[in-house]
Design a protein around this motif. Structure first.
Motif, short mmCIF file in Angstrom:
data_model
loop_
_atom_site.label_atom_id
_atom_site.label_comp_id
_atom_site.label_asym_id
_atom_site.label_seq_id
_atom_site.Cartn_x
_atom_site.Cartn_y
_atom_site.Cartn_z
N THR A 61 0.12 -3.20 9.26
CA THR A 61 0.23 -4.66 9.25
C THR A 61 0.03 -5.26 7.86
N ASN A 62 -0.37 -4.43 6.90
CA ASN A 62 -0.53 -4.90 5.51
C ASN A 62 0.28 -4.05 4.55
N ARG A 63 1.43 -3.59 5.03
CA ARG A 63 2.22 -2.66 4.22
C ARG A 63 2.80 -3.32 2.97
N ASP A 64 2.92 -4.64 2.95
CA ASP A 64 3.43 -5.29 1.74
C ASP A 64 2.38 -5.30 0.63
N LYS A 65 1.15 -5.64 0.97
CA LYS A 65 0.09 -5.68 -0.03
C LYS A 65 -0.36 -4.28 -0.42
N TYR A 66 -0.43 -3.39 0.55
CA TYR A 66 -0.83 -2.01 0.30
C TYR A 66 0.39 -1.12 0.53
N ASN A 67 1.30 -1.16 -0.41
CA ASN A 67 2.57 -0.45 -0.30
C ASN A 67 2.34 1.02 -0.63
N LEU A 68 2.54 1.90 0.35
CA LEU A 68 2.29 3.33 0.15
C LEU A 68 3.53 4.10 -0.31
N THR A 69 4.65 3.43 -0.44
CA THR A 69 5.89 4.13 -0.81
C THR A 69 5.72 4.85 -2.15
N ASP A 70 5.94 6.16 -2.14
CA ASP A 70 5.87 7.02 -3.32
C ASP A 70 4.47 7.12 -3.93
N LYS A 71 3.46 6.67 -3.19
CA LYS A 71 2.08 6.75 -3.70
C LYS A 71 1.47 8.11 -3.36
N ASN A 72 0.59 8.57 -4.25
CA ASN A 72 -0.17 9.80 -4.00
C ASN A 72 -1.42 9.45 -3.20
N VAL A 73 -1.53 10.06 -2.02
CA VAL A 73 -2.61 9.75 -1.09
C VAL A 73 -3.30 11.04 -0.70
#
Length: 242
Positions: free
Chosen positions: A72-84
Motif C-alpha cells: 500500500t506504500n509502494r510509491d514511497k517505498y519503491n522496491l524496484t531493483d533495490k537490494n533487500v
C-alpha cells in the motif's frame, strides 16, 4: 488509506487497518495432506506451506503487517531493483512480496528452516518476478562479515518481521542489524510485543538507530518501525551503546 494515521486517530483506525490486514489471509477450503495458509497480494494468491513443529515456519501476523505496508506504500517505498535482505524470513512471505514488488532479495534464516523457506519462495515467485530470490543460511552474529562483507554487500532495505521475542540471541541480532545497516540503508521491522525483552531491545536499538513508528496496532500488539543508522557513531561507540 493513509497508513501513517494509526497513532493519531486511535482505536477506530487501528481496528480498521488490522481488519484490512487480516482479511488478506485465507485458508484452504478442503483439508489436504499439506498444511498451508494463503495471503492475497494484489490479484495474486500466495500459498504458504507451514511446518508447525518449527517456530519459524508458521505465518505470523507481523509478516502480514509488513507486507500490507509494502504493497500500500509502494510509491514511497519503491522496491524496484533495490537490494533487500530479510532476516528471519520464516515461511518467506515478506521475501515473496518484496520480490513481486521488483526487489533483488536475499532471504535468510536458520538451517532447519531453509527447506520450507526455499519451497515457499520458489513456489510463489517462479516466472512471476524480475529477480530470482536467493535463499541462504544466516545465523545471527556468526561470520556475518565473512558471509556479507560490508565492502561488497550494500542493502537498500533490511526487512524483519517478528524476529524479537524471548530467545537468547537478541545481542547477536543487534550485531547483525548493525553490520548490515549502512549509511543509506533503511530497516523496515514489524514487531509483536509480548514480554519485557521486546521493550528493552527497542530501547537499546534506539541508541544505535533512529526509529520511526509507521503503524501502531494495539489490537494486534504489533508496531511497524522504520529505522536508519545514527550518523557519526564509531563501531566502538555503537557497541558501547548496546
Amino acid at each position: 488509506m493513509d497508513s501513517y494515521k494509526t497513532q493519531e486517530e486511535g482505536p477506530a483506525m487501528d481496528a480498521e487497518l488490522s481488519k484490512a490486514i487480516l482479511a488478506r489471509r485465507f485458508q484452504p477450503s478442503l483439508i489436504g495432506p499439506e498444511a498451508w495458509e494463503g495471503y492475497i497480494f494484489s490479484d495474486l494468491e500466495i500459498r504458504i506451506k507451514e511446518s508447525t513443529d518449527l517456530y519459524g515456519a508458521v505465518l505470523w501476523p507481523s509478516a502480514m503487517v509488513l507486507c500490507h505496508f509494502l504493497e500500500t506504500n509502494r510509491d514511497k517505498y519503491n522496491l524496484t531493483d533495490k537490494n533487500v535482505i530479510e532476516l528471519g524470513a520464516g515461511t518467506g512471505l515478506v521475501t515473496i512480496v518484496s520480490s513481486l514488488l521488483g526487489a533483488k532479495v536475499t532471504s535468510t534464516d536458520l538451517p532447519d528452516v531453509l527447506g520450507n523457506l526455499q519451497y515457499n519462495v520458489m513456489r510463489n515467485t517462479k516466472a512471476r518476478c524480475k529477480y530470482t530470490p536467493l535463499v541462504t543460511e544466516l545465523i545471527w552474529g556468526q561470520d556475518v562479515e565473512q558471509r556479507f562483507p560490508s565492502v561488497t554487500h550494500h542493502f537498500d532495505f533490511i526487512m524483519a518481521a517478528d524476529v524479537v521475542y524471548a530467545h537468547p540471541f537478541l545481542e547477536e541480532l543487534m550485531e547483525t542489524f548493525d553490520h548490515l545497516c549502512q549509511e543509506n540503508t533503511q530497516i523496515l521491522w514489524a514487531m509483536r510485543f509480548r514480554l519485557d525483552p521486546e521493550n528493552s531491545f527497542v530501547d537499546r536499538f534506539r541508541e544505535r538507530f533512529n526509529l520511526e513508528v509507521l503503524y501502531d496496532l494495539p489490537s494486534l500488539s504489533i508496531k511497524l518501525y522504520r529505522a536508519w543508522r545514527k550518523p557519526g557513531l564509531t563501531k566502538d561507540q555503537r557497541e558501547a551503546a548496546a
